[in-house]
Design an enzyme around this catalytic site. Structure first.
Site, PDB file in Angstrom:
ATOM      1  N   GLY A  20       0.819  -1.211   0.000  1.00 26.94           N
ATOM      2  CA  GLY A  20       0.000   0.000   0.000  1.00 26.94           C
ATOM      3  C   GLY A  20       0.851   1.258   0.000  1.00 26.94           C
ATOM      4  CG  ASN A  21       5.092   2.355   1.909  1.00 26.85           C
ATOM      5  OD1 ASN A  21       5.644   1.697   1.025  1.00 26.85           O
ATOM      6  ND2 ASN A  21       5.731   3.117   2.772  1.00 26.85           N
ATOM      7  CE  LYS A 138      -6.781  -6.259   5.375  1.00 26.65           C
ATOM      8  NZ  LYS A 138      -5.442  -5.801   5.679  1.00 26.65           N
ATOM      9  CE  LYS A 223       0.253  -6.156  -0.891  1.00 25.55           C
ATOM     10  NZ  LYS A 223       1.611  -6.011  -0.312  1.00 25.55           N
ATOM     11  CE  LYS A 285       4.886  -6.648   3.759  1.00 26.17           C
ATOM     12  NZ  LYS A 285       3.610  -6.603   3.041  1.00 26.17           N
TER      13      LYS A 285
END
Lengths: 322, 322
Positions: A20-21, A138, A223, A285
């Protein structure tokens, strides 16, 4: 294990997951020009990577954009029937895909490369009986007061929870991605020298009905997890996860904080099991990295978008090997 | 010229343009279930066509959906910066593309066909100096009062016009599509046996800057015109335009109204020049048909979605030949 220069002959096929960043930063209003600036910067590095000979698939987050869309839908709900979450995912696959593909085409053009770039709207299959559907966790969309939260719970059957003193937020289930419906199409495009943008926001979550038909479900897919499934299915060699930090750290934000420069899968798993990585942030991740390596992946790189060129030289970032 | 059964050997590559009324009908609120029902019906016929051996690209309108999105953005503009029109187009390429691709995959599955279906987010180049930018004439989005209209004109520099006593609406320019940025990708997917959804809502309008970069512009591209450009560029043989009427008519809604069953391009042009076809409705469809035929297309069919099976048998619809 020595850090080597990452060679496109050794790692011809790469999946790059934009966090997102890489799209929007805290404090930014999220105007189109801000998004375009962020995305262009990330695509400049991606264009270098493509020019160096990698075949690339780009995946990306969509949290802030879906948050904005939910707010807009909520505001106009008296006149326009609001759409379910999975339609918001599909929307953002279109608009973020468009921005990313345009920025990448432009960056390639500057480098004298006229390459095809395609955004493929992606459906990701989850299990209808995934336990996550019973435990939505979430947080998504706008903040509500306690009174509103109680009303929404009754009226719409939503799960809501108080979020760190900032108000109440809706909780969506985050089931595990099982397979990417469009995986063969994406692999075929790559074979044709086309750069692909896929699985935006984790993809549109779908289940398979008993009659074999696909149907969207109210959920959000992580994601990084979707990227790992896609990377394994298209037999990518390298997965790059671009995030807010230059390295994965042990004892992150603790006195003994130290960057993890190279890790074997076994070492990464040990740190994960020790609880070194934050749930909902670095932990998924690392889990995704391990999943990809276990399914045939050769290498994972986790770093910041702006550090990608150095990281590809092996001079920074966290590199994980089977 | 005798009407013949339309043969996939003779017309192997087809572009099917779905009109707005294949997605949503006047009087419907536009809920997801209503959209899904309409789209499934159109995709059932499309699946039959694909099963018969045609390689198909599907294009579609997006008017009602973009109208809803503009309303939602307007409502929340105090907290969320509204996006330009071309981002709404990109959004709808994602969400309508998703719905269409899922319905088509499901309809194919029912027929025992496991075929790939891909939505490709499409950019369509227009000329920065297209005269349409000086004469915006396409009404979009919600209706405003005269007071609001005056304010919006001043505050945002919009063009607005009174619309048949129903209120004031924003007018967007509708420049001519010149070329489809993703045309080679779409052709490549078709060659691989994949069915493609592209140029939704006429595609995202972009201009080419002097430095060669693409950039979105505030405009709306006519879906039929974009479909014709795409059809010509991928060397389609057949273009099918699914709309609200079974036939193209001469003297439409007049005492002498009669269906036009087969037309040569010269005949169609004559009717067009006589002003037989309504501007903004049938006229752009006929102009697009003529454009496609002039650029190598072999046949155009204009009919209702529900009449497609009969029309493919040559038993209804308007068929236009070079």
């Amino acid at each position: 294990m020595p850090i080597i220069h990452i060679d496109p002959v050794r790692y011809p096929k790469v999946v790059i997951a934009l966090g997102g960043n890489a799209l929007i930063r805290p404090g930014e209003a999220g105007t189109l020009e801000e998004q375009r600036r962020r995305i262009s910067a990330a695509m400049a590095h991606t264009a270098d990577l493509v020019t160096a000979g990698f075949a690339a698939v780009i995946t990306h987050g969509n949290g802030p954009m879906v948050g904005q869309l939910l707010l807009q839908m909520e505001c106009a709900r008296a006149t326009v029937p609001p759409m379910p979450l999975f339609m918001c995912d599909a929307d953002s696959e279109g608009s973020l895909g468009y921005l990313i593909q345009q920025c990448l085409v432009n960056e390639l053009h500057r480098r004298g490369q006229e390459r095809g770039v395609a955004t493929v709207v992606t459906q990701v299959v989850v299990a209808a009986d995934d336990p996550a559907f019973n435990f939505p966790d979430k947080p998504i969309g706008p903040f509500y007061s306690e009174v509103e939260a109680t009303r929404l719970k009754t009226e719409r059957g939503w799960h809501l929870a108080e979020d760190a003193g900032r108000g109440w937020r809706r909780l969506a289930p985050s089931p595990r991605p099982i397979t990417i419906v469009e995986q063969k199409i994406i692999a075929y495009l790559l074979d044709g020298g086309i750069i692909v943008i896929a699985a935006g926001g984790g993809g549109v979550p779908v289940i398979r009905l008993p009659n074999g038909e696909f149907r969207g479900v109210e959920a959000v897919i992580d994601k990084d997890r979707a990227s790992a499934v896609l990377a394994a299915e298209i037999r990518a060699n390298l997965m790059i996860s671009l995030t807010a930090v230059e390295y994965v750290y042990a004892d992150y934000l603790q006195p003994g904080q130290r960057p993890l420069k190279t890790l074997t899968a076994a070492e990464a798993r040990k740190y994960l099991e020790e609880g070194q990585f934050a749930p909902g942030s670095m932990a998924p991740k690392i889990e995704s990295a391990l999943d990809f390596l276990a399914r045939g992946g050769a290498r994972v790189l986790i770093t910041q978008a702006e550090k990608l060129p150095e990281a590809l030289q092996g001079r920074t970032g966290t590199h994980i090997f089977p």
